[in-house]
Design an enzyme around this catalytic site. Structure first.
Site, PDB file in Angstrom:
ATOM      1  N   ASP A  56       0.833  -1.196   0.000  1.00  0.00           N
ATOM      2  CA  ASP A  56       0.000   0.000   0.000  1.00  0.00           C
ATOM      3  C   ASP A  56       0.870   1.249   0.000  1.00  0.00           C
ATOM      4  O   ASP A  56       0.606   2.212  -0.737  1.00  0.00           O
ATOM      5  CB  ASP A  56      -0.917  -0.021   1.223  1.00  0.00           C
ATOM      6  CG  ASP A  56      -1.733   1.238   1.376  1.00  0.00           C
ATOM      7  OD1 ASP A  56      -2.577   1.501   0.501  1.00  0.00           O
ATOM      8  OD2 ASP A  56      -1.524   1.974   2.360  1.00  0.00           O
ATOM      9  N   GLU A 127      -2.130  -5.134  -3.679  1.00  0.00           N
ATOM     10  CA  GLU A 127      -1.145  -4.401  -2.876  1.00  0.00           C
ATOM     11  C   GLU A 127      -0.081  -5.341  -2.326  1.00  0.00           C
ATOM     12  O   GLU A 127       1.103  -4.976  -2.241  1.00  0.00           O
ATOM     13  CB  GLU A 127      -1.852  -3.672  -1.735  1.00  0.00           C
ATOM     14  CG  GLU A 127      -2.733  -2.522  -2.206  1.00  0.00           C
ATOM     15  CD  GLU A 127      -3.462  -1.827  -1.085  1.00  0.00           C
ATOM     16  OE1 GLU A 127      -3.893  -0.683  -1.283  1.00  0.00           O
ATOM     17  OE2 GLU A 127      -3.614  -2.421   0.005  1.00  0.00           O
TER      18      GLU A 127
END
Length: 231
Positions: A56, A127
Site C-alpha cells: 500500500d 497491494e
C-alpha cells in the site's frame, strides 16, 4: 510450504512481475482462509496482510511521485487524484484485468462464497503483490510495473474534478477510517441571507470547518478543507 505453480509463475511474468524468491509471492497470494483446513499451526501458510501493508505504501509513493512530476496542480487536487488511483476499487479492477482471481489461494468455503471475485480481497492481494515485488526487486523495478499496470488510469480521468465530499469519502475508505460526519455548527444573518458553518469530522483523524451561503456549499468547502489539512 508448497511452491508456486507453473501456471502462477507464468501469469506473474505475463503481468510484468519478476519472481526471484517464490516464498514471498506465495505469501502475497495467500488469503487467511487458506489455513482453515490446516490441522496444526505449524502447517499454516503466511497470509498476505503484512505484504499488503507494505505494498500500500509503495503504491502510494510510486503514484504520488508520478503525479508530482506529471502535473503542477495544487496539493488538494493531487491528493484527490492519488486517493482515486490507489483506492481499493481501482486495485481490484486492475487485479481482475490481469486475471488474478484464478491465482489467489483461498480456503474452500471462502472460494465457494465468491472470495475470488471480492473487490476487498483482490484489492488487498494487488497491494500484497506490489509489496512482494518491492522486497524481491526493489523500488525502481516495482514502480515501473505499477506505472505499466496503471497506465490507462494515470492517463484517464480518475480523481479529476471530483466533488470534494466524494473525494473525502474515498480518502476515508482507502485509509480504513470511519466515514465523514457533517454537522451544522453555526448559522448567522437574516433568513434571506443566511450563512451556514459546517464542521466535518472523521473519528480519530480530526475535523475541519467552512462557511457559505448554503448548507451544501459549506459541506463541500469543509470537505475540501479537510483534505487539504489531512489528505
Amino acid at each position: 510450504m508448497s511452491e508456486l505453480s507453473k501456471e502462477t509463475q507464468v501469469w506473474l511474468k505475463s503481468a510484468g512481475f519478476t519472481v526471484k524468491t517464490e516464498a514471498i509471492w506465495l505469501e502475497a497470494l495467500t488469503h487467511g482462509s487458506f489455513n482453515s483446513g490446516s490441522p496444526s499451526q505449524t502447517d499454516h501458510a503466511r497470509d498476505y496482510q503484512r505484504l499488503e501493508f507494505l505494498g500500500d505504501r509503495v503504491l502510494g509513493l510510486a503514484v504520488a511521485s508520478w503525479l508530482f512530476r506529471a502535473s503542477d496542480r495544487d496539493e488538494g487536487q493531487l491528493s484527490q487524484r492519488l486517493n482515486a488511483l490507489v483506492s481499493g476499487r481501482t486495485c481490484a479492477r486492475i487485479a481482475k484485468g490481469i486475471g488474478m482471481p484464478d491465482h489467489v489461494r483461498l480456503g474452500k468455503q471462502a472460494r465457494e462464497d465468491g472470495g475470488a471475485d471480492s473487490d476487498n480481497i483482490l484489492g488487498d492481494v494487488m497491494e500484497a503483490l506490489i509489496g512482494a515485488s518491492f522486497l524481491d526487486n526493489g523500488f525502481d523495478i516495482t514502480r515501473d510495473v505499477i506505472l505499466a499496470l496503471w497506465e490507462s488510469d494515470l492517463s484517464g480521468d480518475a480523481g479529476r474534478a471530483k466533488h470534494p465530499k466524494s473525494a473525502l469519502q474515498e480518502w476515508a475508505a482507502h485509509n480504513k477510517r470511519a466515514m465523514p460526519h457533517y454537522d451544522v455548527t453555526g448559522r448567522s444573518g437574516p433568513d434571506h441571507a443566511s450563512r451556514f458553518t459546517v464542521t466535518v469530522r472523521i473519528h480519530n483523524v480530526g475535523e475541519a470547518e467552512a462557511d457559505a451561503t448554503s448548507k451544501s456549499e459549506a459541506e463541500k468547502l469543509a470537505a475540501k478543507a479537510f483534505l487539504e489539512k489531512f489528505g
